[in-house]
Motif scaffolding. Sequence first.
Motif, PDB file in Angstrom:
ATOM      1  N   UNK A 353      -4.543 -12.591  -5.480  1.00  0.00           N
ATOM      2  CA  UNK A 353      -5.797 -12.519  -6.248  1.00  0.00           C
ATOM      3  C   UNK A 353      -5.805 -11.313  -7.184  1.00  0.00           C
ATOM      4  N   UNK A 354      -5.073 -10.260  -6.826  1.00  0.00           N
ATOM      5  CA  UNK A 354      -4.998  -9.079  -7.682  1.00  0.00           C
ATOM      6  C   UNK A 354      -4.359  -9.417  -9.022  1.00  0.00           C
ATOM      7  N   UNK A 355      -3.473 -10.434  -9.024  1.00  0.00           N
ATOM      8  CA  UNK A 355      -2.785 -10.831 -10.251  1.00  0.00           C
ATOM      9  C   UNK A 355      -3.443 -12.007 -10.951  1.00  0.00           C
ATOM     10  N   UNK A 387      -7.250  -2.468  -3.113  1.00  0.00           N
ATOM     11  CA  UNK A 387      -6.271  -2.628  -4.200  1.00  0.00           C
ATOM     12  C   UNK A 387      -6.672  -3.773  -5.124  1.00  0.00           C
ATOM     13  N   UNK A 388      -7.152  -4.884  -4.538  1.00  0.00           N
ATOM     14  CA  UNK A 388      -7.531  -6.045  -5.337  1.00  0.00           C
ATOM     15  C   UNK A 388      -8.690  -5.728  -6.269  1.00  0.00           C
ATOM     16  N   UNK A 412      -4.229   3.511   2.502  1.00  0.00           N
ATOM     17  CA  UNK A 412      -5.597   3.506   1.948  1.00  0.00           C
ATOM     18  C   UNK A 412      -5.721   4.533   0.836  1.00  0.00           C
ATOM     19  N   UNK A 413      -5.251   5.739   1.115  1.00  0.00           N
ATOM     20  CA  UNK A 413      -5.345   6.825   0.140  1.00  0.00           C
ATOM     21  C   UNK A 413      -4.472   6.549  -1.068  1.00  0.00           C
ATOM     22  N   UNK A 414      -3.262   6.042  -0.844  1.00  0.00           N
ATOM     23  CA  UNK A 414      -2.382   5.679  -1.957  1.00  0.00           C
ATOM     24  C   UNK A 414      -3.054   4.675  -2.879  1.00  0.00           C
ATOM     25  N   UNK A 415      -3.726   3.701  -2.262  1.00  0.00           N
ATOM     26  CA  UNK A 415      -4.345   2.621  -3.029  1.00  0.00           C
ATOM     27  C   UNK A 415      -5.437   3.148  -3.948  1.00  0.00           C
ATOM     28  N   UNK A 416      -6.302   4.018  -3.420  1.00  0.00           N
ATOM     29  CA  UNK A 416      -7.392   4.539  -4.250  1.00  0.00           C
ATOM     30  C   UNK A 416      -6.875   5.537  -5.283  1.00  0.00           C
ATOM     31  N   UNK A 417      -5.876   6.338  -4.922  1.00  0.00           N
ATOM     32  CA  UNK A 417      -5.267   7.258  -5.903  1.00  0.00           C
ATOM     33  C   UNK A 417      -4.708   6.457  -7.068  1.00  0.00           C
TER      34      UNK A 417
END
Length: 719
Positions: A353-355, A387-388, A412-417
């Motif tokens: 769904x992100x793509x 991420x989505x 989680x942190x990687x995703x928001x960064x």
Amino acid sequence: MNQTSCNLHHFTNLLKSCISHKNLNTGKCLHSLYIKSLIPHLTYLSNHFILLYSKCRNLTAAHNAFKATLYPNVYSYNAIIGAYAKEGKTRIAHQLFDEMPERDIVSYNTLIAAYADRGETRAAFGLFCGMREAGFEIDGFSLSSMITGSSDDVLLVSGLHCLAVRGGYDCYVSVCNSLVSCYSKNGFLEEAKRVFCDMNGREDEVSWNAMIVAYGQNREGLKAVEMFMEMVKRGLYVDMYTLASVLTAFTSLEDRIGGLQFHAQLIKIGFNANPHVGSGLIDLYSKCGGDMFDCGKIFDEIPNPDLVLWNTMISGFSQFEELSEEALICFKDMLRIGHRPDDCSFVCVISACSNSPSPSHGKQVHSLAIKSDIPCNRIAVNNALVAMYAKCGNLYDAKQLFDRMPEHNVVSLNTLIDGYSQHGFGNEALRLFNHMLESGVIPSNITFISVLSACAHTGKIQEGQMYFDMMKLKFGIEPEPEHYSCMIDMLSRAGKLSEAEQLIESMPYNPGKIGWAALLGACRKHGNIDLAVKAANHFLQIEPSNPAPYVMLANIYSDVGRWEDVARVRKLMRDRKLRKKPGCSWIELNKMVHVFVAEDASHPMIKEIYEYLDEVLVKIKRAGYVPDVRLSSMKDDAIGETDKVWSLVHHSEKLAVAFGLLSTKDGEPILVGKNLRICGDCHNAIKLISSVTSREITVRDTRRFHCFKDGRCSCGDYW
């Protein structure tokens, strides 16, 4: 022995046989007979019925049998807690655990394993500590479950490892196997090897499989294959898990040829129709060549595809932006035939769904995840959702979801960064990274890719160099090609082209197309033609059939009026039958995706769109907009200025924005997607459009998000 005890003995043996063979129908008949008989109520028989229904995943019947038990004991409670834990209903299992008049180590282990399996590290660790405080001696099962549940927290795993060594629990093979898996998953291959070697002959097939996977995960595919050969040489039992692990090794090597040869061997020994091995094959073919047609053939050869196989197929489709719709169709087919999605299913389809060009798909899957048995605080699913939402341009909802999560891990942190970085909020990305360090969370190699990207997009060269050095010096992370690409991009954007070139030439890796593409793009911005030619030639050596370097080089020549060189590059493209990827933009309204190309004439509302766009252009010209004809698709010097402006004004992103403004209410934000990098003229125009219409307009191109509001862009015009 009297007749009654003899009958009970046979009855009990028959019931035990039903449990071992999961024979639910016969078990139900025995239960009915037991209820109707005059046999006195026996707790141990009730316990057996609870266990039968639990193993057959009939939770309602298991609970009814438990409630019918007159004097439930520890065994009864453990059986029903295990039934709920197996179905992922940890909240109810924990309530029953709290009701127990007395507990044993099995009670604790069952619940710890349930929380660990669902990635709820905090709850599992609380029980683990509570068990020790209550005076229970931990065993290999409790420790291995805790290690597995803490797999994303390397500090906690290291602490548990120390506890295992001090207490002598490292003699348990299951504990060592869990440590090998956790260390390798987090990139600590040397630690995984050390644990494996220290087993001193106690290792089993699971240990060897874990080590083969460890080598594969850490790009040591050759060693993984060598280890498999040694395993065969020693006469160890090779099962479907071993074979799937070897396929993972070929995937990590991107060795399609080796994988094909191994596939042939699997066919000869009859393992090609095994669902677990099939998952490894689909993963290999989807990642090494991207041939989803072959993946489909492998899938069709397996008579009874299990949930893991469906998940792998969905994951394969989700890797390709153009196949995101296929991933969603595959997910729907899985539901239709009766498979209940697990957290992996949701992670895979949410990634697709992100793509997707349709942001509403992600919201629908999110709703389904909430309604399903997957708990709302499942960390892997929440990470995928964050991420989505970020990738679909909805950073606000991504941040809201992140803040509501009961716990965060490095992913989680990687995703928001990364979300902050992609949306142009570099300062927020770096602030969150520093908070991550202060909290004691150890960053991964992926963390640094997002951090360096944030520095590149905000021109923070000194900070970027500091973080690049920090990777190895402080955290022992060797920079990979992606990190070097970020550094090349950062230096190139800042006009430090010679430094970027020097970095490319000093890399321990082949810079690949990304490094040279970043340098080539910057050469156009900073007018360095000689270096542009060099970068383009290197790019073409890597991918001679990629039209991008030809197009970028032709644009650089046209910017300085070198029309003969433009013609020469275009002739090369024609001779090699290469065509520029056509640009298109899209916008979703009312769950329908509207696609536009430059100078579009196919949309049913195109007349109204052109008229509206003309009105808006008058307003933005008053605000200072001047069309940049250098960016027109009509590059020929003989073409008149008016025609170039007309072509420029009707670029696909301008048409999509105009349609969005026409079709939505005043003040409503709009999101537009584009399959190429946003045009510089469109960037300037949309900034002013956001001001004169008082709208928030977000454009998602192939590199990042541009969030336009009040005449400004989140990128700060540094892109």
